[in-house]
Scaffold this active site. Structure first.
Site, PDB file in Angstrom:
ATOM      1  N   SER A 102       0.846  -1.201   0.000  1.00 28.94           N
ATOM      2  CA  SER A 102       0.000   0.000   0.000  1.00 28.94           C
ATOM      3  C   SER A 102       0.877   1.245   0.000  1.00 28.94           C
ATOM      4  CB  SER A 102      -0.916   0.013   1.232  1.00 28.94           C
ATOM      5  OG  SER A 102      -0.168   0.278   2.400  1.00 28.94           O
ATOM      6  N   SER A 104       0.838   3.769   2.217  1.00 28.55           N
ATOM      7  CA  SER A 104       0.822   4.499   3.489  1.00 28.55           C
ATOM      8  C   SER A 104       2.194   5.023   3.896  1.00 28.55           C
ATOM      9  CB  SER A 104       0.265   3.608   4.601  1.00 28.55           C
ATOM     10  OG  SER A 104       1.172   2.576   4.934  1.00 28.55           O
ATOM     11  N   LYS A 159       4.967   0.777   9.535  1.00 27.93           N
ATOM     12  CA  LYS A 159       4.777   2.198   9.813  1.00 27.93           C
ATOM     13  C   LYS A 159       6.062   2.737  10.443  1.00 27.93           C
ATOM     14  CE  LYS A 159       0.311   1.865   8.838  1.00 27.93           C
ATOM     15  NZ  LYS A 159      -0.268   2.408   7.577  1.00 27.93           N
ATOM     16  N   SER A 264      -3.076   7.091   5.583  1.00 22.74           N
ATOM     17  CA  SER A 264      -2.542   6.012   6.405  1.00 22.74           C
ATOM     18  C   SER A 264      -3.458   5.759   7.600  1.00 22.74           C
ATOM     19  CB  SER A 264      -1.131   6.371   6.907  1.00 22.74           C
ATOM     20  OG  SER A 264      -0.672   5.418   7.841  1.00 22.74           O
TER      21      SER A 264
END
Length: 299
Positions: A102, A104, A159, A264
């Site tokens: 993704s 994010s 993250k 995100s």
């Protein structure tokens, strides 16, 4: 069933076959070969007279190979054990590959990046159960961390660590403040997100006591956090308002955010990452099939 568990099951199955072969089946094959060769040798003079010495020796060799050959099911199981074991140990305790699914973490990581994750940076953990058995270090602010998603541990998320245990993290008007110290920001040229075909505001962000890194903000997205889970663990540690959110990170937990701040779903929405969910620290892009120039370390 996750890949680590599948790999562990394969190690057990092939390992049992390998041990059984070494302790039982190989001895049985050798015994059978000795008996067959002894019988062959007892008739060797007659065979040499009928077929010649060279043909008799070749026949003896083929007989030995046939008796010593592993059955197909054992060949495929026991012979793969060393390879599967090496992969399992490497993946469980040294490095593990991941693919970024993704956007994010744009601009730091793009969709399609293949990364490697250091599995021992934050401590040695038992595979499958992910239980830490040896401390090696702790996540630091600014680290790019892979972890098991708290709401569904079968999923791996990536993250950036923003807050460590005890930190007070404030995200207000799209700017971070850690323990009362604001992060530093420097504007960069707008970033073109090729997946969304849209430009985002691009900044260089430096967290207190950490290295700098790139982040994105969308000018048309509001600062307040919409859709946050009202029931995540330690939800009482967070205060939401029109400007954003302020959270105190509980012991044994971490506050994480994506670098693509307005695209995100992270700790602002579903809460803190417990230590037992940590997988490791991402440290290098080792492949991107669409852009070989991205191969190498990232910040």
């Amino acid at each position: 069933m996750n890949f680590a568990l599948i790999l562990f099951v394969l190690v057990v199955i092939t390992g049992v076959a390998w041990v059984a072969d070494k302790l039982v089946f190989e001895r049985q094959r050798r015994s059978s070969a000795r008996l067959a060769l002894a019988e062959f040798d007892s008739r060797q003079a007659d065979l040499q007279g009928r077929f010649g010495a060279a043909e008799a020796d070749a026949t003896r060799k083929r007989l030995a190979e046939e008796k010593l050959r592993q059955p197909w099911w054992l060949e495929y199981s026991a012979s793969f054990f060393p390879v599967i074991l090496a992969v399992f140990v490497l993946r469980s305790f040294v490095v593990e590959p991941f693919k970024i699914p993704s956007g994010s973490m744009i601009p730091t990581l793009l969709i399609g990046d293949f990364i490697l994750v250091n599995k021992y940076e934050y401590g040695i953990r038992l595979p499958v159960v992910n239980k830490k058995v040896m401390d090696m270090g702790e996540p630091q602010r600014g680290d790019v961390m892979v972890f098991r998603y708290p709401k569904d541990p079968s999923l791996d998320y990536i993250k950036r660590v923003i807050g460590v245990p005890g930190d007070v993290v404030q995200y207000a008007n799209k700017r971070l403040t850690i323990n009362g110290k604001p992060a530093e920001y420097a504007a960069l040229p707008d970033f073109l997100d090729e997946e969304r075909l849209a430009y985002s505001r691009h900044f260089r962000e430096k967290l207190p006591g950490s290295v700098d890194h790139g982040i994105l903000n969308d000018a048309d997205r509001p600062a307040f956090i919409a859709g946050a889970d009202p029931d995540f663990p330690y939800r009482e540690n967070c205060t939401y308002n029109q400007q954003g959110v302020t959270c105190k990170v509980p012991a044994g937990h971490y506050f994480v955010m994506g670098d693509n701040r307005d695209n995100s779903l992270d700790s602002r929405f579903w809460g803190f990452v417990p230590d037992e969910n940590i997988v490791g620290k991402a440290f290098v892009i080792w492949m991107n099939l669409g852009n070989f120039g991205r191969v190498g370390t990232f910040k």
